[in-house]
Design a protein around this motif. Structure first.
Motif, PDB file in Angstrom:
ATOM      1  N   TYR A  95       0.837  -1.197   0.000  1.00 29.96           N
ATOM      2  CA  TYR A  95       0.000   0.000   0.000  1.00 29.96           C
ATOM      3  C   TYR A  95       0.877   1.253   0.000  1.00 29.96           C
ATOM      4  O   TYR A  95       0.613   2.222  -0.720  1.00 29.96           O
ATOM      5  N   THR A 171      -2.109  23.500  -6.247  1.00 25.52           N
ATOM      6  CA  THR A 171      -2.850  22.967  -5.087  1.00 25.52           C
ATOM      7  C   THR A 171      -2.877  21.444  -5.136  1.00 25.52           C
ATOM      8  O   THR A 171      -2.680  20.771  -4.127  1.00 25.52           O
ATOM      9  N   LEU A 174       0.365  20.098  -4.061  1.00 23.46           N
ATOM     10  CA  LEU A 174       0.463  20.211  -2.600  1.00 23.46           C
ATOM     11  C   LEU A 174      -0.271  19.054  -1.915  1.00 23.46           C
ATOM     12  O   LEU A 174       0.283  18.379  -1.052  1.00 23.46           O
ATOM     13  N   VAL A 175      -1.502  18.817  -2.369  1.00 23.48           N
ATOM     14  CA  VAL A 175      -2.325  17.767  -1.745  1.00 23.48           C
ATOM     15  C   VAL A 175      -1.718  16.378  -1.990  1.00 23.48           C
ATOM     16  O   VAL A 175      -1.805  15.502  -1.130  1.00 23.48           O
ATOM     17  N   GLN A 177       1.124  15.519  -1.669  1.00 29.08           N
ATOM     18  CA  GLN A 177       2.173  15.233  -0.678  1.00 29.08           C
ATOM     19  C   GLN A 177       1.622  14.563   0.580  1.00 29.08           C
ATOM     20  O   GLN A 177       2.381  14.211   1.479  1.00 29.08           O
ATOM     21  N   ASP A 178       0.315  14.397   0.649  1.00 28.50           N
ATOM     22  CA  ASP A 178      -0.268  13.778   1.859  1.00 28.50           C
ATOM     23  C   ASP A 178       0.168  12.314   2.021  1.00 28.50           C
ATOM     24  O   ASP A 178       0.005  11.732   3.069  1.00 28.50           O
ATOM     25  N   GLN A 180       2.978  11.263   2.444  1.00 29.72           N
ATOM     26  CA  GLN A 180       4.052  11.194   3.446  1.00 29.72           C
ATOM     27  C   GLN A 180       3.483  10.894   4.828  1.00 29.72           C
ATOM     28  O   GLN A 180       4.020  10.096   5.589  1.00 29.72           O
ATOM     29  N   ASP A 181       2.377  11.528   5.133  1.00 33.20           N
ATOM     30  CA  ASP A 181       1.691  11.301   6.412  1.00 33.20           C
ATOM     31  C   ASP A 181       1.185   9.861   6.495  1.00 33.20           C
ATOM     32  O   ASP A 181       1.455   9.121   7.438  1.00 33.20           O
ATOM     33  N   LEU A 182       0.483   9.449   5.442  1.00 31.03           N
ATOM     34  CA  LEU A 182      -0.144   8.117   5.438  1.00 31.03           C
ATOM     35  C   LEU A 182       0.895   6.986   5.460  1.00 31.03           C
ATOM     36  O   LEU A 182       0.781   6.048   6.237  1.00 31.03           O
ATOM     37  N   GLY A 184       3.991   7.215   6.409  1.00 32.07           N
ATOM     38  CA  GLY A 184       4.740   7.309   7.657  1.00 32.07           C
ATOM     39  C   GLY A 184       4.055   6.525   8.760  1.00 32.07           C
ATOM     40  O   GLY A 184       4.696   5.790   9.522  1.00 32.07           O
ATOM     41  N   GLN A 185       2.747   6.646   8.831  1.00 31.51           N
ATOM     42  CA  GLN A 185       1.983   5.938   9.871  1.00 31.51           C
ATOM     43  C   GLN A 185       2.054   4.427   9.673  1.00 31.51           C
ATOM     44  O   GLN A 185       2.230   3.664  10.623  1.00 31.51           O
ATOM     45  N   ILE A 235      -5.512   2.247  10.064  1.00 33.77           N
ATOM     46  CA  ILE A 235      -5.624   2.927   8.787  1.00 33.77           C
ATOM     47  C   ILE A 235      -5.467   1.933   7.659  1.00 33.77           C
ATOM     48  O   ILE A 235      -5.194   0.787   7.884  1.00 33.77           O
TER      49      ILE A 235
ATOM     50  N   PHE B   9       1.930  15.081  11.784  1.00 27.79           N
ATOM     51  CA  PHE B   9       2.763  15.210  10.591  1.00 27.79           C
ATOM     52  C   PHE B   9       2.705  16.646  10.059  1.00 27.79           C
ATOM     53  O   PHE B   9       1.633  17.141   9.709  1.00 27.79           O
ATOM     54  N   THR B  11       3.722  17.791   7.322  1.00 24.62           N
ATOM     55  CA  THR B  11       3.304  17.833   5.911  1.00 24.62           C
ATOM     56  C   THR B  11       1.795  18.010   5.820  1.00 24.62           C
ATOM     57  O   THR B  11       1.287  18.808   5.028  1.00 24.62           O
ATOM     58  N   MET B  12       1.090  17.218   6.643  1.00 21.41           N
ATOM     59  CA  MET B  12      -0.366  17.281   6.596  1.00 21.41           C
ATOM     60  C   MET B  12      -0.864  18.638   7.113  1.00 21.41           C
ATOM     61  O   MET B  12      -1.795  19.209   6.553  1.00 21.41           O
ATOM     62  N   ILE B  15      -0.428  21.027   4.302  1.00 21.99           N
ATOM     63  CA  ILE B  15      -1.437  20.833   3.247  1.00 21.99           C
ATOM     64  C   ILE B  15      -2.749  21.499   3.662  1.00 21.99           C
ATOM     65  O   ILE B  15      -3.343  22.274   2.915  1.00 21.99           O
ATOM     66  N   ASP B  22      -6.463  28.940   0.588  1.00 25.94           N
ATOM     67  CA  ASP B  22      -7.182  29.040  -0.689  1.00 25.94           C
ATOM     68  C   ASP B  22      -8.654  29.324  -0.467  1.00 25.94           C
ATOM     69  O   ASP B  22      -9.318  29.927  -1.302  1.00 25.94           O
ATOM     70  N   ALA B  83      -6.844   9.252   8.931  1.00 23.48           N
ATOM     71  CA  ALA B  83      -6.745   8.033   8.121  1.00 23.48           C
ATOM     72  C   ALA B  83      -7.487   6.876   8.784  1.00 23.48           C
ATOM     73  O   ALA B  83      -7.585   5.798   8.218  1.00 23.48           O
ATOM     74  N   GLU B  84      -8.000   7.113  10.000  1.00 22.05           N
ATOM     75  CA  GLU B  84      -8.723   6.044  10.705  1.00 22.05           C
ATOM     76  C   GLU B  84     -10.051   5.813   9.998  1.00 22.05           C
ATOM     77  O   GLU B  84     -10.932   6.667  10.032  1.00 22.05           O
ATOM     78  N   ALA B  85     -10.178   4.650   9.357  1.00 20.51           N
ATOM     79  CA  ALA B  85     -11.341   4.408   8.507  1.00 20.51           C
ATOM     80  C   ALA B  85     -12.232   3.278   9.026  1.00 20.51           C
ATOM     81  O   ALA B  85     -13.054   2.745   8.297  1.00 20.51           O
TER      82      ALA B  85
END
Lengths: 259, 125
Positions: A95, A171, A174-175, A177-178, A180-182, A184-185, A235, B9, B11-12, B15, B22, B83-85
């Motif tokens: 994933y 934009t 930018l989005v 890049q999310d 990295q968060d997912l 990383g977890q 997740i 994070f 990064t988040m 974002i 915006d 991300a908790e789904a």
């Protein structure tokens, strides 16, 4: 057998063997054949019991590790509901790969879509700048001025849309890049799982070495393999009923709760 | 309109901060988990809270419960972006008093829609 020593531990087993052996030496010196035979039988029985105890411990530890990391369901294909934690971790790492791949492609798509827009703005600007400088030097005819006026109008109009498109692409980059968060977890959880597996393996190796010592088996040292796993990971979209498959699913669930 | 963004994070957080800009929300503050967010909230001046769920020390659900248990903050609009789904987690968040729930990965449009819907409800209610 006296049974005074605790043979349930490896140390107890060695202690008992040592005692009986001392006694055996005494009886040999005395030349008491009956006692000697009895003591030899007793040593044999102690060794057997020690072996059974150590094998029992190893079997229990293996069983615990198997149930802790759900390896049994991995081995049994008939039960698809509960995947082994190892194959689950493998899926999670796949994933991560898919997510980073998708993010990189999404970013590159946006960059590729933006570059011609920037190029168009640059080309048009250069052309208008040349004409604009000629206008400043009064080197331009009346007809040419009319054309320049029209071009300038078109340029401004086109730029409004170009800037909107560029902003939207930026934009989206930018989005993207999310990931990295997912990722990383997910990676953090797999790391913790690997640590748990390592702990269990060390324990199993220790118990197995006792079995080897009691049985007199010599094995190749320095083997380092891994397996097992643990911990539920929240997740990560799966086809599992427990999880929602996306934002629409979340909205449906919330509206069913009166949201 | 002051918005507090809570996510471990950076990064988040970045974002979300950019997406909010915006949308015209330029006043944002950031915290990296519930334990650092709570003092900021208790200090006052935050009108909207956007929080992740899974964070070290104090999780988003614990932060949500702490906010709802605080008389001065109990009506603060809260959007969970996580991300908790798991279905049971979404139900848990709803029962704890969340105003909106966005699952990661999300789009700018979804975030905008959820924020606007929360504001509509706050204004109506």
């Amino acid at each position: 057998m006296s049974g005074l020593t605790d043979t349930n531990s490896y140390e107890g087993y060695i202690q008992e063997l040592s005692k009986t052996t001392e006694l055996l030496m005494e009886k040999i010196e005395e030349g008491n054949a009956g006692d000697i035979a009895e003591l030899i039988d007793s040593i044999k029985e102690t060794r057997d019991r020690g072996l059974f105890t150590e094998i029992g411990k190893l079997t229990r530890a293996l069983h615990d590790a198997i149930s802790e990391f759900h390896i049994d369901s991995y081995l049994d294909d008939s039960d698809q509901k509960e995947v082994s934690t190892i194959s689950d971790a493998t899926d999670r790492l796949s994933y991560v790969m898919n997510l980073t791949d998708a993010a990189a492609n999404r970013t590159m798509d946006m960059v590729e879509a933006s570059l011609p827009i920037a190029q168009g703005i640059g080309d048009d600007t250069s052309k208008l700048k040349r004409d604009w400088e000629r206008l400043g030097k009064r080197e331009i005819s009346y007809e040419e001025f009319g054309a320049l006026y029209k071009d300038m109008g078109k340029f401004l109009e086109a730029n409004e849309k170009r800037v909107t498109d560029l902003q939207q692409n930026l934009t989206n980059i930018l989005v993207a890049q999310d990931y990295q968060d997912l990722t990383g977890q997910v990676i953090k959880r797999v790391v913790s799982l690997v640590q748990d597996v390592e702990g269990s393996l060390v324990n199993l190796v220790k118990l197995a070495s006792n079995v080897e010592a009691v049985s007199g088996i010599e094995s190749d040292k320095g083997d380092k393999n891994s397996k097992p796993a643990q911990e539920e990971m929240g997740i990560f979209p799966t086809k599992n009923e427990e999880f929602v498959s996306g934002q629409d699913d979340v909205d449906d669930l919330l509206s069913s709760l009166g949201f | 309109m002051n918005i507090l963004i809570v996510d471990d994070f950076s990064t988040m957080r970045r974002i979300i901060k950019n997406l909010l800009r915006d949308l015209g929300f330029t006043n944002t503050e950031e915290a990296d988990d519930g334990s650092t967010a709570l003092p900021i909230l208790q200090k006052g001046g935050i009108d909207f809270l956007i929080t992740d769920w899974n964070m070290p020390k104090m999780t988003g659900i614990d932060l949500l419960r702490a906010v709802r248990a605080d008389a001065a903050l109990e009506t603060l609009p809260i959007l969970m972006v996580t991300a908790e789904a798991k279905r049971e987690q979404i139900v848990e968040a709803a029962q704890a008093g969340v105003n909106g729930y966005v699952v990661k990965p999300f789009t700018a449009a979804v975030l905008q829609e959820k924020i606007e819907r929360i504001f509509e409800r706050v204004e109506a209610g």
